[in-house]
Write an enzyme that holds these catalytic residues in place. Structure first.
Site, PDB file in Angstrom:
ATOM      1  N   ARG A   1       0.815  -1.204   0.000  1.00  0.00           N
ATOM      2  CA  ARG A   1       0.000   0.000   0.000  1.00  0.00           C
ATOM      3  C   ARG A   1       0.853   1.261   0.000  1.00  0.00           C
ATOM      4  O   ARG A   1       0.486   2.277  -0.538  1.00  0.00           O
ATOM      5  CB  ARG A   1      -0.925  -0.039   1.227  1.00  0.00           C
ATOM      6  CG  ARG A   1      -1.635   1.255   1.574  1.00  0.00           C
ATOM      7  CD  ARG A   1      -2.676   1.558   0.526  1.00  0.00           C
ATOM      8  NE  ARG A   1      -3.300   2.845   0.702  1.00  0.00           N
ATOM      9  CZ  ARG A   1      -2.741   4.014   0.383  1.00  0.00           C
ATOM     10  NH1 ARG A   1      -1.517   4.064  -0.099  1.00  0.00           N
ATOM     11  NH2 ARG A   1      -3.407   5.129   0.541  1.00  0.00           N
ATOM     12  N   TYR A   2       1.999   1.183   0.680  1.00  0.00           N
ATOM     13  CA  TYR A   2       2.870   2.354   0.865  1.00  0.00           C
ATOM     14  C   TYR A   2       4.138   2.192   0.030  1.00  0.00           C
ATOM     15  O   TYR A   2       4.496   1.082  -0.351  1.00  0.00           O
ATOM     16  CB  TYR A   2       3.220   2.502   2.348  1.00  0.00           C
ATOM     17  CG  TYR A   2       2.007   2.750   3.216  1.00  0.00           C
ATOM     18  CD1 TYR A   2       1.428   4.011   3.260  1.00  0.00           C
ATOM     19  CD2 TYR A   2       1.424   1.732   3.948  1.00  0.00           C
ATOM     20  CE1 TYR A   2       0.299   4.246   4.034  1.00  0.00           C
ATOM     21  CE2 TYR A   2       0.300   1.961   4.731  1.00  0.00           C
ATOM     22  CZ  TYR A   2      -0.258   3.218   4.767  1.00  0.00           C
ATOM     23  OH  TYR A   2      -1.370   3.456   5.529  1.00  0.00           O
TER      24      TYR A   2
ATOM     25  N   ARG B   1       7.227  -0.002   2.122  1.00  0.00           N
ATOM     26  CA  ARG B   1       7.011  -1.087   3.081  1.00  0.00           C
ATOM     27  C   ARG B   1       5.804  -1.925   2.684  1.00  0.00           C
ATOM     28  O   ARG B   1       4.885  -1.427   2.032  1.00  0.00           O
ATOM     29  CB  ARG B   1       6.837  -0.541   4.500  1.00  0.00           C
ATOM     30  CG  ARG B   1       5.759   0.514   4.655  1.00  0.00           C
ATOM     31  CD  ARG B   1       6.114   1.432   5.824  1.00  0.00           C
ATOM     32  NE  ARG B   1       5.065   2.389   6.133  1.00  0.00           N
ATOM     33  CZ  ARG B   1       4.876   3.538   5.474  1.00  0.00           C
ATOM     34  NH1 ARG B   1       5.633   3.847   4.443  1.00  0.00           N
ATOM     35  NH2 ARG B   1       3.908   4.360   5.843  1.00  0.00           N
TER      36      ARG B   1
ATOM     37  N   ASP C   1      -7.852   4.491   9.992  1.00  0.00           N
ATOM     38  CA  ASP C   1      -7.420   3.768   8.785  1.00  0.00           C
ATOM     39  C   ASP C   1      -8.543   3.950   7.774  1.00  0.00           C
ATOM     40  O   ASP C   1      -9.639   3.410   7.938  1.00  0.00           O
ATOM     41  CB  ASP C   1      -7.139   2.297   9.108  1.00  0.00           C
ATOM     42  CG  ASP C   1      -6.009   1.739   8.242  1.00  0.00           C
ATOM     43  OD1 ASP C   1      -5.821   2.258   7.109  1.00  0.00           O
ATOM     44  OD2 ASP C   1      -5.320   0.797   8.667  1.00  0.00           O
TER      45      ASP C   1
ATOM     46  N   ASP D   1     -12.294  -0.051  12.860  1.00  0.00           N
ATOM     47  CA  ASP D   1     -12.609  -0.137  11.429  1.00  0.00           C
ATOM     48  C   ASP D   1     -14.088  -0.457  11.188  1.00  0.00           C
ATOM     49  O   ASP D   1     -14.770  -0.975  12.068  1.00  0.00           O
ATOM     50  CB  ASP D   1     -11.730  -1.202  10.765  1.00  0.00           C
ATOM     51  CG  ASP D   1     -10.276  -0.756  10.648  1.00  0.00           C
ATOM     52  OD1 ASP D   1     -10.035   0.465  10.562  1.00  0.00           O
ATOM     53  OD2 ASP D   1      -9.393  -1.634  10.647  1.00  0.00           O
TER      54      ASP D   1
ATOM     55  N   CYS E   1      -4.519 -17.311  14.942  1.00  0.00           N
ATOM     56  CA  CYS E   1      -4.123 -16.493  16.091  1.00  0.00           C
ATOM     57  C   CYS E   1      -4.196 -17.355  17.350  1.00  0.00           C
ATOM     58  O   CYS E   1      -4.775 -18.438  17.328  1.00  0.00           O
ATOM     59  CB  CYS E   1      -5.075 -15.306  16.265  1.00  0.00           C
ATOM     60  SG  CYS E   1      -4.872 -14.033  15.021  1.00  0.00           S
TER      61      CYS E   1
ATOM     62  N   CYS F   1      -9.822 -11.779  18.492  1.00  0.00           N
ATOM     63  CA  CYS F   1     -10.424 -10.510  18.910  1.00  0.00           C
ATOM     64  C   CYS F   1     -11.744 -10.354  18.165  1.00  0.00           C
ATOM     65  O   CYS F   1     -11.784 -10.489  16.942  1.00  0.00           O
ATOM     66  CB  CYS F   1      -9.532  -9.334  18.538  1.00  0.00           C
ATOM     67  SG  CYS F   1      -7.826  -9.489  19.080  1.00  0.00           S
TER      68      CYS F   1
ATOM     69  N   ARG G   1      -9.490  -8.184  10.013  1.00  0.00           N
ATOM     70  CA  ARG G   1      -9.301  -9.162   8.930  1.00  0.00           C
ATOM     71  C   ARG G   1     -10.139 -10.413   9.136  1.00  0.00           C
ATOM     72  O   ARG G   1      -9.747 -11.503   8.741  1.00  0.00           O
ATOM     73  CB  ARG G   1      -7.823  -9.525   8.829  1.00  0.00           C
ATOM     74  CG  ARG G   1      -7.144  -8.787   7.735  1.00  0.00           C
ATOM     75  CD  ARG G   1      -5.661  -9.025   7.622  1.00  0.00           C
ATOM     76  NE  ARG G   1      -5.047  -7.724   7.599  1.00  0.00           N
ATOM     77  CZ  ARG G   1      -4.125  -7.320   8.457  1.00  0.00           C
ATOM     78  NH1 ARG G   1      -3.642  -8.130   9.357  1.00  0.00           N
ATOM     79  NH2 ARG G   1      -3.674  -6.096   8.373  1.00  0.00           N
TER      80      ARG G   1
ATOM     81  N   CYS H   1     -11.865  -8.024  14.993  1.00  0.00           N
ATOM     82  CA  CYS H   1     -10.768  -8.237  14.029  1.00  0.00           C
ATOM     83  C   CYS H   1     -11.029  -7.549  12.693  1.00  0.00           C
ATOM     84  O   CYS H   1     -12.072  -7.740  12.075  1.00  0.00           O
ATOM     85  CB  CYS H   1     -10.578  -9.727  13.787  1.00  0.00           C
ATOM     86  SG  CYS H   1      -9.265 -10.084  12.600  1.00  0.00           S
TER      87      CYS H   1
ATOM     88  N   LYS I   1      -3.521   4.789   6.585  1.00  0.00           N
ATOM     89  CA  LYS I   1      -3.567   5.320   7.938  1.00  0.00           C
ATOM     90  C   LYS I   1      -3.484   6.838   7.938  1.00  0.00           C
ATOM     91  O   LYS I   1      -2.545   7.400   7.396  1.00  0.00           O
ATOM     92  CB  LYS I   1      -2.402   4.758   8.737  1.00  0.00           C
ATOM     93  CG  LYS I   1      -2.477   3.254   8.910  1.00  0.00           C
ATOM     94  CD  LYS I   1      -1.301   2.764   9.735  1.00  0.00           C
ATOM     95  CE  LYS I   1      -1.386   1.285   9.990  1.00  0.00           C
ATOM     96  NZ  LYS I   1      -1.135   0.489   8.766  1.00  0.00           N
TER      97      LYS I   1
END
Ligand SMILES: *Cc1c(COP(=O)(O)O)cnc(C)c1O
Length: 443
Positions: free
Chosen positions: A115-116, A119, A333, A296, A128, A132, A137, A135, A340
């Site tokens: 995206r950037y 990086r 985000d 999100d 995981c 959470c 994702r 989440c 971000k």
């Protein structure tokens, strides 16, 4: 391996021998995921029981260690809310999305989000230690059928090899620290073989869900791949146990700089005083608060969302009031892949020639006099200016500031502003006639 001090265990685990409790494989294989299991630790509310009976619910799994942090008598316990589903998860809300950050659209190969400019985010597993409820994702996380295979991994490495502008690889998922130690080591070895990759980062909630995974052996292995950075994910002071503090200490001693990324969650940590305690406790265990995220627009997270103003209020209550090291950047985000975006209170109140009016955290309003004579440095002789790397399409506002570009146009701008053939008229003024004035002509 010295045995860590055990600060808290739910009563059902009282008789588990320490060697087992402190073994991360035991923690993983004894995770709780059904109403029946969880009832042994907490009495479920009606809403929780209904959620746990849903078939297509986002995966539930909790380590015995993490569920032991919950006060079983408090239905609003902040740890409980992060990990035990409630029926509100099924509620839709305006703007809800499956892939709210448009990560899939930014993936040149499966699991790699570029995206950037310099990086990439590398998703190395969908698994995981615990899941959470909010989440970002959840479209892929928790689903063993969607996990990345050997071929995906080779494609990710190939892409990185032929993309020299990537100097920073962020390993995430899922959680990279649930990978088998050999696999993780191989992954890091392969990344380190790529000369242009300067730093590797890991984003992991394993230290919070299962601090016993952070063994000295793991730290020694990670230390072979420096410079390696790691961000943990703590949302509430109750998660900062003796075990977590010790795990962080082992990682810090292994030379791994630690940061924290938390998510602003209604009913969990949407309080400025709680946040102050959280960030101060984090700095005491040498973890630098890095980002505080606005929740999100992801399916299942509607009941966790707060107004953006809550985050601004929290930063207002931190900046200046506590150590600068303890103040995270508040981030929205942007949905649709905008990335971000930092948002914060306004400290600059006004400006005139050579003068800026600012206010501090106390509300003290003052003036900063700017220099009347300022000779900007000469980009023609500056070696850093000569060496700057091109970022095609991503120079953004810096491109406007250094004169490379005059404007950035939103999509469709030219078409919209050319609806009467304006460009044509500007080129040949003689053909231009005022629209419909006097003559009734409309051209
Ligand atoms: C968050 C993120 C990064 C890292 O962002 P930093 O601001 O450098 O921490 C990189 N790529 C993607 C796709 C991300 O979402």
């Amino acid at each position: 391996m010295p045995t860590p001090i055990i600060s808290k265990r739910a009563p059902i685990y009282a008789d588990v021998p320490d060697e087992k409790w402190n073994d991360w494989r035991w923690q993983l294989s004894h995770r709780l995921n059904s109403a029946e299991d969880i009832e042994k630790v907490l009495s479920l509310t009606e809403s929780e029981r209904r959620a746990l009976q849903k078939q297509d619910l986002f995966r539930v799994d909790v380590t015995p260690y993490y569920i032991s942090l919950i006060d079983p008598n408090d239905p609003n316990d902040p740890v409980r809310k992060q990990i035990i589903p409630v029926s509100e998860e099924m509620d839709a809300f305006t703007s809800m999305m499956e892939d709210s950050l448009a990560e899939d659209r930014h993936s040149p190969v499966p699991g790699l989000v570029h995206r950037y400019p310099d990086r990439v985010l590398m998703l190395v597993t969908t698994q995981c230690a615990s899941y959470c409820r909010y989440c970002t994702r959840s479209r892929i996380v928790g689903d063993p059928g969607q996990t990345f295979n050997r071929q995906d991994f080779e494609m990710q490495i190939e892409y990185l090899k032929r993309t020299p502008q990537v100097r920073d690889v962020l390993l995430s998922g899922g959680d990279p620290l649930v990978l088998a130690p050999k696999i993780l080591e191989e992954l890091l070895t392969r990344l380190r073989e790529i000369p242009h990759i300067e730093i590797v980062r890991i984003g992991s909630r394993v230290p919070v869900f299962m601090p016993m995974r952070i063994t000295q052996e793991l730290c020694d292995m990670l230390a072979k791949f420096h410079p390696l950075w790691l961000n943990i994910h703590v949302n509430h002071p109750n998660e900062i146990s003796t075990e977590l503090a010790e795990a962080c200490d082992r990682m810090s001693r292994a030379g791994i700089p630690l940061g924290n990324q938390s998510v602003l969650l209604a009913g969990v940590n949407d309080c400025v005083h709680l946040q102050r305690e959280l960030v101060q406790k984090l700095t005491r265990i040498r973890v630098r608060p890095y980002y505080l995220y606005q929740c999100d627009l992801v399916e299942g997270a509607g009941h966790f969302r707060t107004p953006v103003a809550k985050g601004i209020e929290i930063i207002e209550g931190l900046r200046g009031h506590t150590s600068g090291y303890a103040v995270p950047q508040f981030i929205v985000d942007a949905p649709g892949g905008g990335g971000k975006i930092p948002v914060m209170p306004n400290y600059m109140l006004s400006m005139s020639d050579h003068k800026m009016i600012v206010r501090n955290y106390e509300g003290y309003v003052t003036t900063y006099e700017e220099p009347t004579e300022y000779q900007s440095h000469d980009p023609k002789t500056c070696k850093f200016c000569q060496n700057k790397r091109p970022e095609p399409g991503q120079t953004g506002l810096t491109g406007l500031l250094d004169g490379e570009q005059m404007f950035i146009k939103p999509h469709g701008f030219d078409e919209l502003h050319n609806r009467d053939g304006v460009q044509h008229r500007l080129k040949d003024e003689s053909k231009w006639k005022p629209l419909g004035i006097g003559s009734g002509e409309t051209d």
